[in-house]
Structures are given as C-alpha cells and as structure tokens.
Design a protein around this motif. Sequence first.
Motif, PDB file in Angstrom:
ATOM      1  N   ASN A 165       0.817  -1.215   0.000  1.00 34.83           N
ATOM      2  CA  ASN A 165       0.000   0.000   0.000  1.00 34.83           C
ATOM      3  C   ASN A 165       0.846   1.257   0.000  1.00 34.83           C
ATOM      4  N   ASP A 166       2.119   1.113   0.345  1.00 30.09           N
ATOM      5  CA  ASP A 166       3.024   2.248   0.426  1.00 30.09           C
ATOM      6  C   ASP A 166       3.598   2.540  -0.960  1.00 30.09           C
ATOM      7  N   THR A 167       3.167   3.649  -1.561  1.00 34.39           N
ATOM      8  CA  THR A 167       3.661   4.007  -2.894  1.00 34.39           C
ATOM      9  C   THR A 167       5.121   4.437  -2.812  1.00 34.39           C
ATOM     10  N   ILE A 168       5.945   3.856  -3.675  1.00 29.67           N
ATOM     11  CA  ILE A 168       7.359   4.209  -3.747  1.00 29.67           C
ATOM     12  C   ILE A 168       7.518   5.368  -4.731  1.00 29.67           C
ATOM     13  N   HIS A 169       8.257   6.389  -4.315  1.00 27.35           N
ATOM     14  CA  HIS A 169       8.501   7.554  -5.169  1.00 27.35           C
ATOM     15  C   HIS A 169       9.969   7.567  -5.592  1.00 27.35           C
ATOM     16  N   ILE A 170      10.185   7.632  -6.908  1.00 29.20           N
ATOM     17  CA  ILE A 170      11.540   7.613  -7.462  1.00 29.20           C
ATOM     18  C   ILE A 170      11.718   8.816  -8.380  1.00 29.20           C
ATOM     19  N   ALA A 171      12.850   9.500  -8.259  1.00 27.97           N
ATOM     20  CA  ALA A 171      13.125  10.707  -9.051  1.00 27.97           C
ATOM     21  C   ALA A 171      14.312  10.482  -9.975  1.00 27.97           C
ATOM     22  N   LEU A 172      14.227  11.088 -11.164  1.00 23.31           N
ATOM     23  CA  LEU A 172      15.348  11.097 -12.102  1.00 23.31           C
ATOM     24  C   LEU A 172      15.450  12.482 -12.718  1.00 23.31           C
ATOM     25  N   GLY A 173      16.656  12.847 -13.137  1.00 24.65           N
ATOM     26  CA  GLY A 173      16.867  14.106 -13.853  1.00 24.65           C
ATOM     27  C   GLY A 173      17.599  13.823 -15.148  1.00 24.65           C
ATOM     28  N   VAL A 174      16.992  14.129 -16.289  1.00 15.54           N
ATOM     29  CA  VAL A 174      17.584  13.778 -17.587  1.00 15.54           C
ATOM     30  C   VAL A 174      17.313  14.864 -18.627  1.00 15.54           C
ATOM     31  N   ASP A 175      18.010  14.742 -19.765  1.00 14.53           N
ATOM     32  CA  ASP A 175      17.632  15.506 -20.944  1.00 14.53           C
ATOM     33  C   ASP A 175      16.974  14.534 -21.922  1.00 14.53           C
ATOM     34  N   ASN A 176      16.567  15.010 -23.101  1.00 12.53           N
ATOM     35  CA  ASN A 176      15.880  14.135 -24.053  1.00 12.53           C
ATOM     36  C   ASN A 176      16.749  12.973 -24.518  1.00 12.53           C
ATOM     37  N   ASN A 177      18.059  13.194 -24.628  1.00 14.56           N
ATOM     38  CA  ASN A 177      18.948  12.127 -25.081  1.00 14.56           C
ATOM     39  C   ASN A 177      19.006  10.971 -24.091  1.00 14.56           C
ATOM     40  N   TYR A 178      18.918  11.294 -22.809  1.00 10.92           N
ATOM     41  CA  TYR A 178      19.030  10.260 -21.776  1.00 10.92           C
ATOM     42  C   TYR A 178      17.680   9.659 -21.389  1.00 10.92           C
ATOM     43  N   PHE A 179      16.588  10.247 -21.875  1.00 13.16           N
ATOM     44  CA  PHE A 179      15.258   9.770 -21.484  1.00 13.16           C
ATOM     45  C   PHE A 179      15.052   8.287 -21.805  1.00 13.16           C
ATOM     46  N   PRO A 180      15.462   7.791 -22.996  1.00 11.68           N
ATOM     47  CA  PRO A 180      15.287   6.356 -23.275  1.00 11.68           C
ATOM     48  C   PRO A 180      16.038   5.453 -22.289  1.00 11.68           C
ATOM     49  N   TYR A 181      17.229   5.889 -21.855  1.00  9.81           N
ATOM     50  CA  TYR A 181      17.988   5.090 -20.885  1.00  9.81           C
ATOM     51  C   TYR A 181      17.276   5.089 -19.533  1.00  9.81           C
ATOM     52  N   ALA A 182      16.668   6.226 -19.200  1.00 13.19           N
ATOM     53  CA  ALA A 182      15.848   6.284 -17.989  1.00 13.19           C
ATOM     54  C   ALA A 182      14.674   5.315 -18.108  1.00 13.19           C
ATOM     55  N   GLY A 183      14.112   5.210 -19.317  1.00 14.47           N
ATOM     56  CA  GLY A 183      12.995   4.296 -19.554  1.00 14.47           C
ATOM     57  C   GLY A 183      13.384   2.845 -19.328  1.00 14.47           C
ATOM     58  N   ILE A 184      14.580   2.474 -19.763  1.00 15.45           N
ATOM     59  CA  ILE A 184      15.055   1.095 -19.560  1.00 15.45           C
ATOM     60  C   ILE A 184      15.307   0.832 -18.078  1.00 15.45           C
ATOM     61  N   LEU A 185      15.888   1.804 -17.383  1.00 12.71           N
ATOM     62  CA  LEU A 185      16.093   1.696 -15.936  1.00 12.71           C
ATOM     63  C   LEU A 185      14.761   1.522 -15.216  1.00 12.71           C
ATOM     64  N   ILE A 186      13.783   2.337 -15.571  1.00 14.53           N
ATOM     65  CA  ILE A 186      12.454   2.261 -14.961  1.00 14.53           C
ATOM     66  C   ILE A 186      11.844   0.875 -15.172  1.00 14.53           C
ATOM     67  N   THR A 187      11.996   0.356 -16.377  1.00  9.39           N
ATOM     68  CA  THR A 187      11.483  -0.980 -16.681  1.00  9.39           C
ATOM     69  C   THR A 187      12.140  -2.024 -15.796  1.00  9.39           C
ATOM     70  N   SER A 188      13.451  -1.915 -15.599  1.00 13.29           N
ATOM     71  CA  SER A 188      14.160  -2.882 -14.749  1.00 13.29           C
ATOM     72  C   SER A 188      13.669  -2.807 -13.301  1.00 13.29           C
ATOM     73  N   ILE A 189      13.323  -1.613 -12.847  1.00 16.75           N
ATOM     74  CA  ILE A 189      12.784  -1.456 -11.486  1.00 16.75           C
ATOM     75  C   ILE A 189      11.433  -2.148 -11.375  1.00 16.75           C
ATOM     76  N   LEU A 190      10.569  -1.925 -12.354  1.00 13.61           N
ATOM     77  CA  LEU A 190       9.228  -2.518 -12.317  1.00 13.61           C
ATOM     78  C   LEU A 190       9.273  -4.038 -12.404  1.00 13.61           C
ATOM     79  N   LEU A 191      10.142  -4.563 -13.244  1.00 11.76           N
ATOM     80  CA  LEU A 191      10.233  -6.018 -13.406  1.00 11.76           C
ATOM     81  C   LEU A 191      10.749  -6.704 -12.145  1.00 11.76           C
ATOM     82  N   ASN A 192      11.524  -5.979 -11.352  1.00 14.09           N
ATOM     83  CA  ASN A 192      12.049  -6.545 -10.106  1.00 14.09           C
ATOM     84  C   ASN A 192      11.205  -6.176  -8.890  1.00 14.09           C
TER      85      ASN A 192
END
Length: 318
Positions: A3-30
Amino acid sequence: MSNDTIHIALGVDNNYFPYAGILITSILLNSPENNIIFHIALNEILSDDNRKKCSKFNNIYKNAQIKIYDLSEQIDKLPNLSIYTDKRFNKSILLRLLLPKMLDTAIKKIIYIDADMLCINNIETLWNMDIAANIIGACPYKEKNGQEQIKRLGLKNNQYFNSGMMIMNLRAWQEKNITEIIVECYSKFYEFFLLPDQDAINIVLQGNIQKLSFKFNRMLAANNRLLAAYERDDILLHFVNEAKPWLDGNTAAIDELYKKYMHQSLWNDIKFIEPDTAELMILAGENYEQKKDYKKAAHYYKKAAKQLFTENLQDNND
C-alpha cells in the motif's frame, strides 16, 4: 501489493530519457508488487517521441506512473558548469538539486537515481531504509578516490558520497530549504567544482548523510572485465564514467543483462553507440575477441590504431 507508494526521481535531458525508460522498466520487473511513481525532471521540453512513449507507458502499467517536470526555466538561471567539469556532463545533472523543491509536500521521502543505472533486485529494500535522523542516505566513494575528493573540498568528515543514488528525507529537505542552500553553494563556487552537484551536496550536507551499503549503488564499468563485477544481492548497478551499458562492445555478461531489460521495455529500439576513444575501442575489441566475434574485434582494434596514429601525428606536428 504494497500500500506504500514508492517515489523515485530522475533528472535527464531528451537524449538520456530512453535510458531512464530502460532503468524504470528494470525497477518494475524486479518490484512487481509495488506501486511506483517516477518523477522525471527535464532541462528542456520533452520531445514528441519521448512524450508518446511516456503516455504509452502510463497506459500500459497499472501499478506505475511517470510524471514529467519541466525545470528548464530554473536550470537556465543557474551558472554554467565549470570549465574543469568533464565534457560528458551538461546542466541536466543539476536537476537533482531542484526537483525536491517541486514535489508535493505530502511525499515524505524519495529515491533519486541516475539514468545510467540498472535495477536487478526489488527496490523496496532500499525504500524501507530508515534515514529519519539524516537528510539523505547515500553510498560513499571507496577509500583512495574518496580521500582525494575530501582533501580537494576540505571536508571535515571522512566520507565523500556519490550523488547518483540518494534516498532523500524529503520533509527535512524541504523544511530546511536544502535546495536553496545547495544552489547558493553551487552558484558561489561552481568554477572550482569538478563534480558540480555532487561537490555541492557533500559540502552542504556533510554530517547529515547516512552511509548506505554499496549494494544500493554498485559502481562498475560495463566494458572492463576487471571492473564489471557485482554481487547477487545488489539492488542498483551504476555504470560510471564513459563505460555505459548502451555502448557497443561491453563485456558479454553486462551486454546480456542490459539487453534483457531493454528488450522488455518500450525503449527496445535504442541504437547502441560506437566507442569514440582509442581506450574504449581497445576494450571493445577485447570483449568481442572474448565473444569470438573476431570480425568486430578487428574492426575496433583497427579503429583504435588509426585514432592513436592520428593523435600521435598531431602531437608531433604541435
């Protein structure tokens, strides 16, 4: 589901956004049983492609959401990075200083992570860390590198912390106006900072940082077999310096691990980047040789030799 929502922050530019997306996916899958909100700060307007992927992500995942914060105006007001700062960096690295002030005061804590990381175990282990007596929790540099930074900045405590992963006591951060204090420190001394945001955080928060286990921020090189080891119970792997996991020619183990998460993400169409220095090319050659891909190994050895020849020729002419 927690029930406790986890809050995660990232700071990126457009070039790094896809890499942030892959990181986010790895977090969700685990962390499939957790509700997670990802707060992503940008120093520019989100591109159309990134916006579409973000919207698709929010429609697909029922236990996760991406929230976008355009902090370009705030970033523009800050001084440019020092001439001594590594040319790989741009002002997007300062987003981690600004985002905490923008977040809802109802959020008590948040995990900040760099986009050049990968999650390989449940992030809830990190989320449940108690840092109530401190403003942030972070992992220190190892002995030799840490002592160099401590001496350079004249720190009074005996630890220098990496800002690539921080769990923030957001309530204390906001109540004590930490964003304003760190921004003031950066603005005053930025010309002397080699690691702008990190130096400012270590100066301002010294004595208020809880030391965390390296398993929460395992720093390694994706392309060097001697520096690519990690532990089975590590939570976050952090690919530091030039050795990023989206670079072509990494070790077989890191390449396989990163592509496993990439292929399961909405960002499975990223193009791997060719190494652009002789050192990186040689490592790529060695790794392809280990994989018995001799054609690719020869390609990178040849490129490295050509670049070294050109550089030496230029040095002699100078």
